[in-house]
Structure formats: C-alpha cells, structure tokens
Design a protein around this motif. Sequence first.
Motif, mmCIF file in Angstrom:
data_model
loop_
_atom_site.group_PDB
_atom_site.id
_atom_site.type_symbol
_atom_site.label_atom_id
_atom_site.label_comp_id
_atom_site.label_asym_id
_atom_site.label_seq_id
_atom_site.Cartn_x
_atom_site.Cartn_y
_atom_site.Cartn_z
ATOM 1 N N ASN A 310 0.785 -1.243 0.000
ATOM 2 C CA ASN A 310 0.000 0.000 0.000
ATOM 3 C C ASN A 310 0.812 1.286 0.000
ATOM 4 O O ASN A 310 0.247 2.362 -0.152
ATOM 5 C CB ASN A 310 -0.933 -0.008 1.218
ATOM 6 N N GLU A 311 2.133 1.211 0.222
ATOM 7 C CA GLU A 311 2.961 2.409 0.262
ATOM 8 C C GLU A 311 4.191 2.234 -0.630
ATOM 9 O O GLU A 311 4.552 1.114 -0.984
ATOM 10 C CB GLU A 311 3.426 2.693 1.710
ATOM 11 N N ASP A 312 4.836 3.334 -0.951
ATOM 12 C CA ASP A 312 6.112 3.259 -1.673
ATOM 13 C C ASP A 312 7.212 3.026 -0.645
ATOM 14 O O ASP A 312 8.046 3.897 -0.374
ATOM 15 C CB ASP A 312 6.358 4.555 -2.454
ATOM 16 N N LEU A 313 7.193 1.833 -0.074
ATOM 17 C CA LEU A 313 8.124 1.541 1.011
ATOM 18 C C LEU A 313 9.564 1.495 0.508
ATOM 19 O O LEU A 313 10.490 1.983 1.173
ATOM 20 C CB LEU A 313 7.734 0.205 1.669
ATOM 21 N N ARG A 314 9.752 0.917 -0.658
ATOM 22 C CA ARG A 314 11.109 0.844 -1.205
ATOM 23 C C ARG A 314 11.673 2.244 -1.448
ATOM 24 O O ARG A 314 12.829 2.520 -1.135
ATOM 25 C CB ARG A 314 11.112 0.033 -2.497
ATOM 26 N N GLY A 315 10.825 3.124 -1.985
ATOM 27 C CA GLY A 315 11.276 4.491 -2.223
ATOM 28 C C GLY A 315 11.665 5.179 -0.926
ATOM 29 O O GLY A 315 12.669 5.899 -0.860
ATOM 30 N N ALA A 316 10.865 4.967 0.130
ATOM 31 C CA ALA A 316 11.159 5.588 1.424
ATOM 32 C C ALA A 316 12.463 5.053 2.004
ATOM 33 O O ALA A 316 13.265 5.804 2.573
ATOM 34 C CB ALA A 316 10.003 5.336 2.387
ATOM 35 N N VAL A 317 12.683 3.755 1.838
ATOM 36 C CA VAL A 317 13.913 3.143 2.368
ATOM 37 C C VAL A 317 15.134 3.627 1.598
ATOM 38 O O VAL A 317 16.192 3.883 2.183
ATOM 39 C CB VAL A 317 13.796 1.602 2.321
ATOM 40 N N GLU A 318 14.994 3.772 0.292
ATOM 41 C CA GLU A 318 16.131 4.213 -0.531
ATOM 42 C C GLU A 318 16.604 5.616 -0.139
ATOM 43 O O GLU A 318 17.771 5.950 -0.303
ATOM 44 C CB GLU A 318 15.728 4.202 -2.003
ATOM 45 N N GLU A 319 15.697 6.426 0.393
ATOM 46 C CA GLU A 319 16.051 7.790 0.795
ATOM 47 C C GLU A 319 16.527 7.866 2.240
ATOM 48 O O GLU A 319 16.787 8.954 2.748
ATOM 49 C CB GLU A 319 14.830 8.700 0.609
ATOM 50 N N SER A 320 16.637 6.711 2.906
ATOM 51 C CA SER A 320 16.973 6.694 4.327
ATOM 52 C C SER A 320 18.377 6.135 4.551
ATOM 53 O O SER A 320 19.004 5.592 3.642
ATOM 54 C CB SER A 320 15.957 5.848 5.105
ATOM 55 N N GLU A 321 18.811 6.265 5.787
ATOM 56 C CA GLU A 321 20.136 5.766 6.151
ATOM 57 C C GLU A 321 20.107 5.354 7.616
ATOM 58 O O GLU A 321 19.432 5.981 8.436
ATOM 59 C CB GLU A 321 21.192 6.853 5.931
ATOM 60 N N VAL A 322 20.808 4.288 7.948
ATOM 61 C CA VAL A 322 20.912 3.853 9.349
ATOM 62 C C VAL A 322 22.381 3.605 9.677
ATOM 63 O O VAL A 322 23.235 3.543 8.780
ATOM 64 C CB VAL A 322 20.108 2.556 9.598
ATOM 65 N N ASP A 323 22.651 3.469 10.938
ATOM 66 C CA ASP A 323 23.992 3.086 11.393
ATOM 67 C C ASP A 323 23.815 1.853 12.267
ATOM 68 O O ASP A 323 23.654 1.945 13.481
ATOM 69 C CB ASP A 323 24.633 4.234 12.172
ATOM 70 N N MET A 324 23.800 0.683 11.618
ATOM 71 C CA MET A 324 23.525 -0.567 12.324
ATOM 72 C C MET A 324 24.536 -1.633 11.897
ATOM 73 O O MET A 324 25.100 -1.557 10.796
ATOM 74 C CB MET A 324 22.097 -1.064 12.009
ATOM 75 N N PRO A 325 24.790 -2.624 12.749
ATOM 76 C CA PRO A 325 25.675 -3.728 12.353
ATOM 77 C C PRO A 325 25.080 -4.514 11.183
ATOM 78 O O PRO A 325 23.858 -4.551 11.017
ATOM 79 C CB PRO A 325 25.747 -4.603 13.607
ATOM 80 N N ASP A 326 25.920 -5.148 10.381
ATOM 81 C CA ASP A 326 25.425 -6.034 9.332
ATOM 82 C C ASP A 326 24.676 -7.208 9.969
ATOM 83 O O ASP A 326 25.010 -7.645 11.080
ATOM 84 C CB ASP A 326 26.585 -6.551 8.475
#
Length: 435
Positions: A310-326
């Motif tokens: 129902n949302e452009d979740l991939r688009g939202a994730v592509e514009e985001s950044e995190v600092d997390m372990p692999d």
Amino acid sequence: MSDADTTPTDASTDSFEPVDVFSGEPMDLRPGADDCYKCTTCDTSCPVAEVDDDFPGPKFQGPEQWRLKRKGDDDIDPSINSCSNCMRCDNACPSSVPLSQMHNEARGAFVERQMEKLSTEYVRNRILANYRTSAWFASKVPQIANFAMNFGPARWVMEKTLGVTAEREFPAFAQQTFREWWAERGGAHVENPDKRVAYFHGCYSNYNTPEVAKAMVHVYEHFDYEILVPPQKCSGTPMFANGMLTDARRHARTNVEELAAAINDGADVIASCTSCSMALRQEYPELFDITDIETVAQHTYEGLEYLRINEDLRGAVEESEVDMPDMAYHAPCHARNQGLDRQAVELFRDLDGVDVEDVGPSCSGISGTYGWKEEKYDKSMQIGEEMFEHMEAGAGEEGMTECPTCAMQMEHGTGYEITHPLEVLQEALTETSAA
C-alpha cells in the motif's frame, strides 16, 4: 495393473462417499488425501524426519493415516506429537494436499481421545500451549518472574518434573507490557478513517518484546495510519502444535469477533509475528467454523507485507540511512508459507548503513514449543545447526527475523543479538526509536 491402466468403467464402480477423516470430526479431507500420489516430497522437506529416525514423516501423518482410518483403525499414531507444525510440507507438496490441516486435526483428536490427561506430557504441553496465561501472571511481577524462571535449581526441578528443558534461558518479561504502554500514551496519535489498521500484536510482543510492537506503531504512524489495538487473545499457534484445539477455538472466537468488528470499522488486520498472521489467515478457516472467520482471514496481512502493498516503502527506504551492524537474516518457516521469505532482504538491499544477508532456507529447529521440550531439545539443535553455521560464516554481526521463537533459537545457537525487521524500518524512517 497400474492406475494408468484403470478404465473409466473401473473407476466409476468406486463411487464417492464422503467419509470423515476421524470419526466425529466435521472435516472430510478425502479429496485432499486422494490427491496424494506418494511422491514423498513432503518427507524429504520435513526437518524433523531428517533428524528423528522414529518419526514416520508428513506423508504417514497425513494421507496414509487417513487411509488407515478407512479400514476401521480408530487409533491415531502417537508419533503425531513429534510433528513440529513448521508446515514446510504444505509448500513442498506438488498436489496441494492439505497436510498441516490433516496433522492438526489428527493431533487434536489424539490429545482429546488417547492422551492421559493426568500425564506429565499432557500437563507440560498444556502449560506450554497456554503461554499467554503464564505470561500474564509473570507480567504482574516481571523482576521476580525473570529471576525465578532462570534460577538454576528451579529449572532443574522443571526439567525433572515437567520435561521443560533446562538448556534454554527463559526470555525476559518486559517491565511494561505493550498494552500498558499503549494506554499510557493515550492510544493512537493519528486519526485517519481512510487509512486504518487493527494491530494483532500477539502474546510475545505484548509481554516480552514490546519494542517490536512500538516499532510497528511508530512506522505505521509515520505513514499516517490510524492504529486500532482491539482486545485479543493468543493466536492459537502453540495450541495447534500441541493438539489443544478446544483451547485454540476459545481464543480464536474472541479474536475473530474483535477483529471482524475492526474490519467493519474500515480497518485491515496487521500482525508483527508471521506465525500469528499464519494462524489468522490459514489455520483458523481450516480448523474452525466461526462467523466472519473468512473475512478476518482475507483482511489479514503481515506488517511489512501490508506496507509494501500500500505504500512506496522501497522508495522511502532508498532515501533513508541507518547506522547498524550487518545482519544475518533467517526467514521463518511460517513466513515461507505466506510467500514472505524474501521481502526483508529485498527491502533492505537499498538501505544505506546496513547489509542484510539471507542465511538460507533451513529451519531454525525450535518451532515454537517443540524445542522447549526436554526430549526434543537435542533434535531441535540438530535441525538448527545448518542455520547456525551459515550465520557464523556470514559477515553479519547480529541476526534478524520476524518470528520470536526463531529469534530465541538464533540467539541460543550463536549468541547474536536479534532484531525484528520493523525495528530496522523504524530506525530508517522515524526519529522515535528511543521513545
């Protein structure tokens, strides 16, 4: 003479007469059982059969046991209790034989008719199956419960008297349940009749990991959804696995009534646990006849799945950044049954700041309550060995999965901290991860 040599005239003499699989049960599974042509694909996909030479496998537990019933043998083989209800056989069968439905029906009938109700195994299984009851009491005094449940002498007594393995650490109970947190914050912070969801949080997110449930709330409110948290009981998953169908039916009735009311108010149903969504979608309509049960099944989604639709979740994730372990990702068996086994890996592929690696199709081995039973513990760890090895061979420093008991097994076998995909999504999309 082979089946291929049978003439139409021969076939017509074997007229169809509906027969109950187990006398007194409302289900007639003859059409499904007759679709089985003994290819044994289900047996080769069964993780329990791979490590347990005494377990005859899904083919026997399903269609073959039904055929024995046609010959008047009323007893159900006790080995039905060794099925872990991972449901991998459902996906493996090329003829769509309803294997897990047959197993659940057979296990329920065995427990009801053949199992001694004062036996240690029955009492132990009843306690494990009704985890929600134990967790409710523990949540009233979480500090005491956390100490007592992992106190060495107490665990020794539990293993010797009830058969609950002392090899595992009991998961900690939260100091504040999700529902207490939800009430304290005043419920939903978004009102939107056009985007409304009813959250089925399940027992574990309520009593043990409310941070997963909070992540669900934060992520959905980020996308402007109004969240309903209706009254609810256990999904029934541990009850199906232990043949406690009377208990499961009682819980299902409440869940269906409450969720159907939310659907009538314009909501769809979302769940953060793949076993809970599996129960609502597949096992409820297979096992119970409750008003609106099909409606609830048709409106239920796993939490990440619903946003992807129902949302452009991939688009939202592509514009985001995190600092997390692999992270090493394990897809739970019940996610595979719903076709969701690749969604987390594919979604986070384009998220900067974390690499997520799929550790393969193996079963974790714990299967809810299966790995908590003293006599099943070693087999559970044998099943999980391939997953442990792949996790440790990968670059990930932590683990990720949607299933709370798979998370227990991943942590138990590797020592990794385990994260839910919704927590990663919360970190990526919101600034409220510490709230």
